[in-house]
Design an enzyme around this catalytic site. Structure first.
Site, PDB file in Angstrom:
ATOM      1  N   GLY A 193      65.493 130.696   1.912  1.00 30.55           N
ATOM      2  CA  GLY A 193      64.506 130.763   3.160  1.00 30.55           C
ATOM      3  C   GLY A 193      63.528 129.119   2.709  1.00 30.55           C
ATOM      4  O   GLY A 193      63.440 128.730   1.602  1.00 30.55           O
ATOM      5  N   ASP A 194      63.010 129.025   4.228  1.00 30.80           N
ATOM      6  CA  ASP A 194      62.554 128.559   4.742  1.00 30.80           C
ATOM      7  C   ASP A 194      62.939 126.830   4.288  1.00 30.80           C
ATOM      8  O   ASP A 194      62.064 125.924   4.613  1.00 30.80           O
ATOM      9  CB  ASP A 194      61.078 128.112   4.170  1.00 30.80           C
ATOM     10  CG  ASP A 194      60.347 130.095   3.336  1.00 30.80           C
ATOM     11  OD1 ASP A 194      60.104 130.299   5.303  1.00 30.80           O
ATOM     12  OD2 ASP A 194      59.793 129.684   2.383  1.00 30.80           O
TER      13      ASP A 194
ATOM     14  N   ASN B 208      59.950 138.543  10.607  1.00 27.99           N
ATOM     15  CA  ASN B 208      59.730 137.442   8.937  1.00 27.99           C
ATOM     16  C   ASN B 208      60.220 136.449   9.250  1.00 27.99           C
ATOM     17  O   ASN B 208      60.102 135.745   8.626  1.00 27.99           O
ATOM     18  CB  ASN B 208      60.077 138.075   7.977  1.00 27.99           C
ATOM     19  CG  ASN B 208      62.071 138.513   7.652  1.00 27.99           C
ATOM     20  OD1 ASN B 208      62.268 138.628   9.121  1.00 27.99           O
ATOM     21  ND2 ASN B 208      61.982 138.981   6.667  1.00 27.99           N
TER      22      ASN B 208
ATOM     23  N   LYS C 130      65.119 123.283  12.595  1.00 22.65           N
ATOM     24  CA  LYS C 130      65.248 121.672  12.853  1.00 22.65           C
ATOM     25  C   LYS C 130      66.509 121.536  13.017  1.00 22.65           C
ATOM     26  O   LYS C 130      67.630 120.929  14.145  1.00 22.65           O
ATOM     27  CB  LYS C 130      64.564 120.988  12.062  1.00 22.65           C
ATOM     28  CG  LYS C 130      64.835 119.491  12.571  1.00 22.65           C
ATOM     29  CD  LYS C 130      64.417 118.522  11.137  1.00 22.65           C
ATOM     30  CE  LYS C 130      64.733 117.582  11.263  1.00 22.65           C
ATOM     31  NZ  LYS C 130      64.989 116.368  10.868  1.00 22.65           N
TER      32      LYS C 130
ATOM     33  N   GLN D 286      66.350 133.651   6.976  1.00 25.58           N
ATOM     34  CA  GLN D 286      65.884 133.987   5.668  1.00 25.58           C
ATOM     35  C   GLN D 286      66.648 133.162   4.658  1.00 25.58           C
ATOM     36  O   GLN D 286      66.870 131.828   5.371  1.00 25.58           O
ATOM     37  CB  GLN D 286      66.083 135.223   5.071  1.00 25.58           C
ATOM     38  CG  GLN D 286      64.787 136.223   5.119  1.00 25.58           C
ATOM     39  CD  GLN D 286      65.352 136.732   6.501  1.00 25.58           C
ATOM     40  OE1 GLN D 286      65.688 137.279   6.587  1.00 25.58           O
ATOM     41  NE2 GLN D 286      64.200 136.752   7.239  1.00 25.58           N
TER      42      GLN D 286
ATOM     43  N   GLY E 290      51.728 132.671   7.016  1.00 27.87           N
ATOM     44  CA  GLY E 290      50.321 131.788   6.141  1.00 27.87           C
ATOM     45  C   GLY E 290      50.413 131.683   4.984  1.00 27.87           C
ATOM     46  O   GLY E 290      49.458 131.173   4.315  1.00 27.87           O
TER      47      GLY E 290
ATOM     48  N   THR F  24      64.544 113.526   7.113  1.00 26.99           N
ATOM     49  CA  THR F  24      63.031 112.395   6.552  1.00 26.99           C
ATOM     50  C   THR F  24      61.935 112.767   7.047  1.00 26.99           C
ATOM     51  O   THR F  24      61.654 111.882   6.703  1.00 26.99           O
ATOM     52  CB  THR F  24      63.898 111.188   6.365  1.00 26.99           C
ATOM     53  OG1 THR F  24      64.216 110.654   8.202  1.00 26.99           O
ATOM     54  CG2 THR F  24      65.265 110.518   5.996  1.00 26.99           C
ATOM     55  N   GLY F  25      62.001 113.935   7.668  1.00 30.59           N
ATOM     56  CA  GLY F  25      60.679 113.269   8.531  1.00 30.59           C
ATOM     57  C   GLY F  25      61.022 115.238   9.188  1.00 30.59           C
ATOM     58  O   GLY F  25      61.892 116.017   9.774  1.00 30.59           O
TER      59      GLY F  25
ATOM     60  N   LYS G 151      65.760 125.326   8.328  1.00 35.22           N
ATOM     61  CA  LYS G 151      66.858 126.022   9.879  1.00 35.22           C
ATOM     62  C   LYS G 151      66.887 126.059  11.040  1.00 35.22           C
ATOM     63  O   LYS G 151      67.196 125.410  11.507  1.00 35.22           O
ATOM     64  CB  LYS G 151      67.199 127.345   9.695  1.00 35.22           C
ATOM     65  CG  LYS G 151      67.974 127.858   8.263  1.00 35.22           C
ATOM     66  CD  LYS G 151      68.287 128.721   7.466  1.00 35.22           C
ATOM     67  CE  LYS G 151      67.340 130.350   7.700  1.00 35.22           C
ATOM     68  NZ  LYS G 151      66.478 130.139   6.635  1.00 35.22           N
TER      69      LYS G 151
ATOM     70  N   GLY H  55      60.601 132.720   9.870  1.00 37.55           N
ATOM     71  CA  GLY H  55      60.179 131.389  11.174  1.00 37.55           C
ATOM     72  C   GLY H  55      60.705 130.071  10.999  1.00 37.55           C
ATOM     73  O   GLY H  55      60.685 129.447   9.929  1.00 37.55           O
ATOM     74  N   HIS H  56      61.549 130.182  11.813  1.00 38.26           N
ATOM     75  CA  HIS H  56      61.608 128.909  12.491  1.00 38.26           C
ATOM     76  C   HIS H  56      61.147 128.301  13.025  1.00 38.26           C
ATOM     77  O   HIS H  56      61.403 127.950  14.230  1.00 38.26           O
ATOM     78  CB  HIS H  56      63.281 128.920  12.359  1.00 38.26           C
ATOM     79  CG  HIS H  56      64.498 130.203  11.981  1.00 38.26           C
ATOM     80  ND1 HIS H  56      65.213 130.452  13.158  1.00 38.26           N
ATOM     81  CD2 HIS H  56      63.845 130.330  10.973  1.00 38.26           C
ATOM     82  CE1 HIS H  56      65.602 131.239  11.436  1.00 38.26           C
ATOM     83  NE2 HIS H  56      65.424 130.780  10.968  1.00 38.26           N
TER      84      HIS H  56
ATOM     85  N   THR I 125      55.276 132.217   9.101  1.00 38.20           N
ATOM     86  CA  THR I 125      55.194 133.728  10.067  1.00 38.20           C
ATOM     87  C   THR I 125      53.731 133.934   8.797  1.00 38.20           C
ATOM     88  O   THR I 125      53.172 135.076  10.060  1.00 38.20           O
ATOM     89  CB  THR I 125      56.174 134.258   9.699  1.00 38.20           C
ATOM     90  OG1 THR I 125      57.656 134.258   9.870  1.00 38.20           O
ATOM     91  CG2 THR I 125      55.911 135.568  10.296  1.00 38.20           C
TER      92      THR I 125
END
Length: 426
Positions: free
Chosen positions: A12-13, A38, A18, A222, A300, A412-413, A16, A40-41, A298
């Protein structure tokens, strides 16, 4: 038209949100097929950062129809907050957002059960986000849960009370103390709020769009290594995060699946407990965490960081049938003189494998690394593959050789414009 699927190949994380936002102009429909709040996009554009939890990431494109599918577990309270948080974007959400009547509802007592279960596990805790997702899926599978369509039933209060009474009996066994007063008031207010949106039989919406030849993107939450069947069980989420989940989570026949976009970071991260062979518990890992702003969007919580794991990545590609690869956060590795890539594992008995062993949660495997030179420069403003530093293109070529699939998108960012497109994505 086929339904293209976009999902994460790690824990996950991966970024996705972006990618869905970048790809959304190519699609007429974007649909979430599993998971809950749960997720956090994170999307960044025009100098603004916004995090979505349950609403599909195509929501910022007015021309895109967004669908929350039946495979999602939906928290009405969080949904209401999300909608209110989008107010200043002047989006016509009643027009371009549909919610499946078959999506399961997260009740306030589901969150209490989540906390009670996690507390009881002690040192063996999973690392749940405590959003009530696991208990909600449990009720779904045990055929006693409530769904969005139940909210418009005249006997919804009776259905709600019956399920809450069951939950209270369990909480009493765990001797878990709680006060439902505020949460219940907020829940029923949010339920009334949700009723103003389009509550639909979304499987018809999706299949009608297929029959009309519309372009459709299924958005996962996820990552594949958190799949309830194929992830590092029991340190997983409670749904099928792989491409097959798009079929059950939206009502799409397998023959209608087209491209499968697999997203991965140029390194690896994980939130919560569970195996992580390439984890860096030193200053290198901390540098990676700070450079990549690796803190849960989601919760922190700081994410665990490590080098990229090719055995895990190849496994995820295999079970998903990935057709296109997307690499995120290449810029986070700008700070390193040397970059390591895990190509295999050494097992406790000294044997070497590039497969993920069943007992990965019970044994410690030693990653076998290849060392590559870093590019150690900024990637800001680079939009063409030929502009990238040679060390980065060599890194990409190394990964492509092992993964046997081209990487057609390099982020790239964080901004939606910070990307390099190749091949069919260009």
């Amino acid at each position: 038209m086929a339904v293209d699927v976009l999902l994460g190949l790690q824990w996950g994380d991966e970024g996705k949100g972006k990618i869905v936002d970048v790809l959304a102009p190519r699609y007429q429909v974007v649909a979430r097929f599993q998971g809950g709040p749960n997720a956090g996009h994170t999307l960044e554009f025009d100098g603004f950062k916004h995090v979505l939890h349950q609403i599909p990431s195509g929501i910022f494109r007015q021309e895109v129809q967004n669908i929350i599918g039946n495979g999602v577990v939906l928290d009405p309270i969080i949904f209401k907050k999300e909608i209110e948080g989008l107010a200043h974007f002047n989006l016509d959400l009643k027009k371009n957002l549909e919610i499946s009547k078959k999506a399961s509802i997260i009740l306030p007592t589901h969150r209490l059960l989540d906390a009670a279960y996690e507390l009881a596990k002690g040192k063996e805790k999973i690392g749940s986000t405590l959003k009530g997702i696991g208990p909600t899926y449990t009720d779904k599978i045990s055929r006693q849960g409530l769904r969005v369509g139940d909210m418009i039933s005249p006997n919804f209060p009776e259905k709600y009370k019956a399920l809450v009474d069951r939950h209270k009996a369990i909480l009493d066994v765990y001797k878990y103390e709680y006060d439902l007063t505020e949460a219940e008031a907020a829940f029923f207010e949010a339920v009334e709020f949700m009723k103003q949106f389009a509550l639909v039989d979304s499987e018809y919406s999706v299949n009608n769009a297929i029959n009309l030849g519309k372009t459709i993107l299924a958005e996962g939450a996820q990552g594949s290594l958190l799949d309830v069947d194929f992830g590092s069980y029991p340190f997983v989420t409670s749904s099928n995060t792989i491409s097959a989940g798009a079929c059950t989570g939206l009502g799409v026949a397998p023959k209608n699946i087209g491209e499968v976009f697999g997203i991965f970071k140029a390194y690896a991260t994980r939130v919560g407990s569970g195996p992580f062979p390439t984890e860096l518990e030193d200053e290198v890992g901390e540098s990676m965490r700070q450079e990549g702003r690796e803190f849960g969007s989601t919760t922190g919580r700081p994410r665990r960081c490590g080098w990229i794991d090719l055995p895990a990545l190849k496994y995820a590609m295999m079970i998903n049938g990935v057709t296109q690869l997307i690499m995120m956060k290449a810029d986070v590795l700008n700070i390193f003189e040397e970059i390591l890539v895990c190509t295999a594992y050494e097992m406790p008995d000294g044997t070497v494998t590039d497969h993920i062993p069943f007992e990965i949660t019970d044994i410690k495997v030693k990653p076998i690394y290849a060392n590559l030179p870093g590019w150690h420069c900024s990637l800001e403003g680079m939009r063409d593959f030929n502009e990238l530093p040679a060390e980065l293109t060599n890194y990409i070529a190394f990964l492509e050789k092992h993964l046997n699939l081209p990487i057609n998108f390099i982020s790239t960012g964080p901004d939606r414009e910070a990307c390099v497109l190749r091949g069919s994505l260009a």
